[in-house]
Design an enzyme around this catalytic site. Structure first.
Site, PDB file in Angstrom:
ATOM      1  N   GLU A   1      47.470  40.309  38.014  1.00 44.03           N
ATOM      2  CA  GLU A   1      48.627  39.462  38.330  1.00 44.03           C
ATOM      3  C   GLU A   1      48.837  39.368  39.844  1.00 44.03           C
ATOM      4  OE1 GLU A   1      53.172  40.594  37.901  1.00 44.03           O
ATOM      5  OE2 GLU A   1      52.291  40.166  35.932  1.00 44.03           O
TER       6      GLU A   1
ATOM      7  N   LYS B   1      47.943  48.030  30.971  1.00 45.72           N
ATOM      8  CA  LYS B   1      49.034  47.287  31.626  1.00 45.72           C
ATOM      9  C   LYS B   1      48.912  47.372  33.143  1.00 45.72           C
ATOM     10  CE  LYS B   1      53.020  45.076  31.824  1.00 45.72           C
ATOM     11  NZ  LYS B   1      53.630  45.318  33.114  1.00 45.72           N
TER      12      LYS B   1
END
Length: 311
Positions: free
Chosen positions: A190, A183
């Site tokens: 991102e 993550k």
């Protein structure tokens, strides 16, 4: 949403009913799970009061006591002191064989430490990175978790309900720590992708002689282009409001995952210049470049007599 009607509906406590935790509790309950919810803030509990399938408790102790053994407690708390405090209380209240899932954003190094500490008490631990934001309730969440084989097997029925579909959108990545590591890298990517879109649209806006319709260009790119993505979809949605850019301050927060990703790059010696630069750009937006920029201006004045723009 329940993937297998022959599989008993999972029962768990969801601790931390903020934007993500509350919607995850809703999605689980609507999928048939039995959810016991707790948040220290009464208003957070009140927001879920009318959700069928979610039983709310005024204390963590009550939520844990309501669970059948072996118990599963899912934490959606900020990294650091709130999570550490909750884990310490759970150690005192849970029994060997119970499972704690940390589903919030946490440093994978902390998750590895938590797994070791909880194992000493006979407790199982899973670290689960969750992506999906405010759209997860309707669309499902992307789940990436680290755990031993037994904990992963117990977590799978919950993951099937939270994910976009029972057979996709969730992955047992590896041992404890691996879920939050995956993550963390996800969030680093991102950062870079968002920065590229922001810079590209800024360049489009800066070419004033063409008077480009940014929303129309973005909408064009959404269809057949190699740069189409959900981030582009969200960008176009924002640009459709002609006042959107003018109404927002040029300040971009960083939640910590970008920093952890760049730290990992340094630890490995693996170059990640795009992610690092995206993080530095966020720092600059927060005013952290101001001292350096003032000093640069003074240097130019010192060696070349260049004019300085005053406040």
């Amino acid at each position: 949403m329940n993937a297998d009607p022959l599989t008993p509906a999972p029962t768990l406590a969801m601790v931390g009913l903020g934007r993500m935790g509350a919607n995850m509790a809703r999605r689980l309950a609507r999928g048939g799970a039995h959810v016991h919810g707790f948040d220290a803030q009464p208003e957070a509990r009140a927001a879920l009061a009318d959700e069928p399938g979610v039983v709310l408790h005024a204390s963590l102790a009550d939520a844990v006591s309501a669970l059948p053994a072996p118990r599963t407690v899912w934490l959606m708390l900020p990294a650091g002191e709130p999570s550490e405090t909750a884990l310490a209380e759970l150690v005192a209240r849970l029994a060997p064989g119970d499972l704690i899932v940390d589903g919030a954003n946490a440093n994978y190094l902390d998750s590895q430490r938590h797994a070791r500490e909880l194992e000493a008490h006979g407790l199982r631990f899973a670290d689960c990175g969750v992506s999906g934001g405010v759209w997860g309730l309707a669309n499902g969440y992307c789940l990436m978790y680290g755990a031993d084989a037994e904990a992963a097997a117990r977590l799978a029925p919950i993951a099937r309900l939270l994910a976009p579909a029972p057979d996709r959108g969730w992955l047992h990545c590896g041992p404890p720590g691996s879920g939050h590591f995956v993550k963390m890298i996800h969030n680093g990517i991102e950062y870079g992708a968002m920065q590229a879109y922001a810079e590209g649209f800024a360049l489009l806006e800066g070419k004033t002689e063409f008077d480009l319709d940014l929303a129309a260009v973005g909408e064009l790119w959404r269809h057949g282009s190699v740069v189409r993505s959900w981030l582009l979809d969200l960008t176009v949605d924002a640009l459709r409001d002609p006042d959107a850019l003018d109404s927002v301050a040029p300040y971009v927060a960083d939640s910590g995952e970008g920093r952890w990703t760049v730290d990992e790059s340094v630890r490995q010696g693996t170059p990640a210049p795009v992610i690092a630069l995206a993080l530095m750009s966020r720092f600059a937006s927060q005013g952290r470049a101001d001292v350096g920029n003032r000093l640069l201006s003074l240097m130019r004045k010192g060696f070349g007599g260049h004019a300085v723009k005053t406040k």
